[in-house]
Design an enzyme around this catalytic site. Structure first.
Site: not given
Ligand code: ARG
Length: 339
Positions: A148, A191, A289-290
Site C-alpha cells: 500500500h 490483503d 507502514s512497510g
Molecule cells: N497505514 C499506515 C501507514 O501507511 C500504518 C498503519 C499502522 N497503524 C497502526 N495503528 N499500527 O503508515
C-alpha cells in the site's frame, strides 16, 4: 546451517573499529551437516608484509592439508587475499539479523529513540526527499515493504531509499530499480499487503547498514511473544514525524483475540498478525507502514516476522496494529527475489 549461524557472530571479536585490517583469509569447511565460514583479519605493521603473507600462507596450507580428514577445505579459493577496510566491513556484516542486544530487562518501554546500529536493516522509502514508508533490507539489493506504500505512486524512478537512524542527514542513499507488488494486493485493501523493492545499486554492508533475517515458512510466533516495531512514523495520528528512528516493544496478539467483535471482528486474515496491547498505548502509526516487526531468536538474531500494514487510529484501546505475516508470504518473497 541456516542463515543466522554464520560467521557474523563468531567474527564479532575481530570487528573492532580501531583495527585497520589489511588481510584476511577465509576457510570453507564442510561435511554433511556443517559448513562454516571463518574470517581472520590480519594487520601487518612491518614493511615486509609480503614475506609474512607467504609465511602465513604456507603455515595454513600445511596445517589444512594435514587436517584434511576432518576439515574439507575448498583449496580452489585463495587462503589469503588483500581487501580494503570497506570490503572487509562489508563481508563481516553480510550476515543477517545482528542488531539491538536485548538487555535482561522485562519492563515494557514507551516508544523511544533507537540507538545507532540497533536496527540496521531499517530503511526509509521517500519521494522527493520526503519520508513515506518504512522498509527492511533483506539482501544487498532487496527491501521488503508494504504494497500500500505505492498506492500514491508505482513508478520506481520517483522513489529513493535512505538508511541510517536519522532521515536527515542520511547515512546512505539508493535509487530504486523496480517495485514488485503482490498479485493479490488491491489498492486501499489489506490483503496481500506486501512488496519487494530492488535497489539500483547494492548497498555496502557496515555495522550500521545490514540485513535482517527472513523466517522460514515454519517459523512460529506465539501470542505474548515480545516483538519490536521501528519507524519514522507519526507519534500520534495527526502528530509530528520524527527525524530519528523510533522503536516500541509490543506483544503478539493471537488472531482469535484480534478478531473478537470488539476488536477487529473478523477482518484479520491468516496472512496477517496482530501486535500491541488491547489496552492501547503502544503501537505503530501513520508513516511506519512497510517497516519491520521483528523478533529476537537465538542469541539476539533478529527475524522480520511482520510488515506494518494497518490499524484503526494508533495505540487505541482494542485497536492494535495489524501486520502482514511474513511467513505466510515467504515463498512469494523467494519467488520474486530468490532470497
Ligand atoms: N497505514 C499506515 C501507514 O501507511 C500504518 C498503519 C499502522 N497503524 C497502526 N495503528 N499500527 O503508515
Amino acid at each position: 546451517m541456516d542463515d543466522s549461524s554464520n560467521c557474523f557472530s563468531s567474527c564479532v571479536g575481530f570487528g573492532n573499529n580501531y583495527w585497520s585490517p589489511r588481510l584476511f583469509f577465509s576457510i570453507w569447511s564442510s561435511n554433511d551437516d556443517l559448513k562454516a565460514d571463518v574470517l581472520l583479519k590480519f594487520r601487518f605493521v612491518s614493511r615486509n608484509a609480503n614475506a609474512i603473507k607467504s609465511q602465513v600462507n604456507n603455515i595454513l596450507h600445511q596445517n589444512f592439508e594435514l587436517n584434511e580428514s576432518f576439515l574439507k577445505i575448498n583449496t580452489s579459493l585463495p587462503y589469503l587475499r588483500d581487501v580494503s577496510e570497506v570490503q572487509a566491513e562489508h563481508i563481516l556484516n553480510s550476515g543477517c539479523g545482528l542488531g539491538k542486544e536485548l538487555p535482561s530487562m522485562d519492563r515494557i518501554a514507551d516508544g523511544k529513540i533507537s540507538k545507532k546500529a540497533d536496527w540496521p536493516w531499517q530503511a526509509s522509502l521517500q519521494i522527493d526527499g520526503t519520508h513515506f514508508c518504512g522498509a527492511s533490507l533483506i539482501s544487498e539489493k532487496w527491501l521488503l515493504t508494504a504494497a500500500h506504500c505505492f498506492d500514491i505512486n508505482k513508478n520506481p524512478r520517483v522513489w529513493t531509499v535512505s538508511f541510517g537512524t536519522t532521515l536527515s542527514p542520511a547515512l546512505m542513499r539508493r535509487e530504486v530499480q523496480s517495485i514488485v507488488l503482490h498479485e493479490k494486493y488491491a489498492p486501499h485493501k489489506h490483503d496481500g499487503d506486501i512488496a519487494v523493492v530492488k535497489l539500483s545499486t547494492p548497498v555496502t554492508f557496515s555495522s550500521n547498514v545490514h540485513r535482517v533475517c527472513l523466517p522460514d515458512t515454519n517459523f512460529e510466533v506465539m501470542p505474548e511473544n515480545k516483538v519490536f516495531v521501528t519507524g519514522w512514523g507519526a507519534l500520534s495520528p495527526d502528530g509530528f514525524y520524527p527525524n530519528s528512528l523510533r522503536e516500541v516493544e509490543l506483544k503478539i496478539i493471537s488472531n482469535d483475540k484480534c478478531n473478537q467483535v470488539d476488536v477487529y471482528g473478523g477482518a484479520v486474515s491468516s496472512g496477517m498478525l496482530c501486535a500491541g496491547f488491547l489496552t492501547g498505548n503502544h503501537d505503530a502509526c501513520e508513516g511506519d507502514s512497510g517497516g519491520p516487526l521483528v523478533i529476537s531468536h537465538n542469541r539476539n538474531i533478529w527475524y522480520v516476522v511482520g510488515i506494518v500494514s494497518w490499524g484503526i487510529g494508533c495505540a487505541k484501546e482494542n485497536k492494535p496494529g495489524v501486520y502482514t505475516k511474513v511467513t505466510h508470504y515467504r515463498d512469494w518473497i523467494k519467488s520474486k527475489t530468490n532470497i
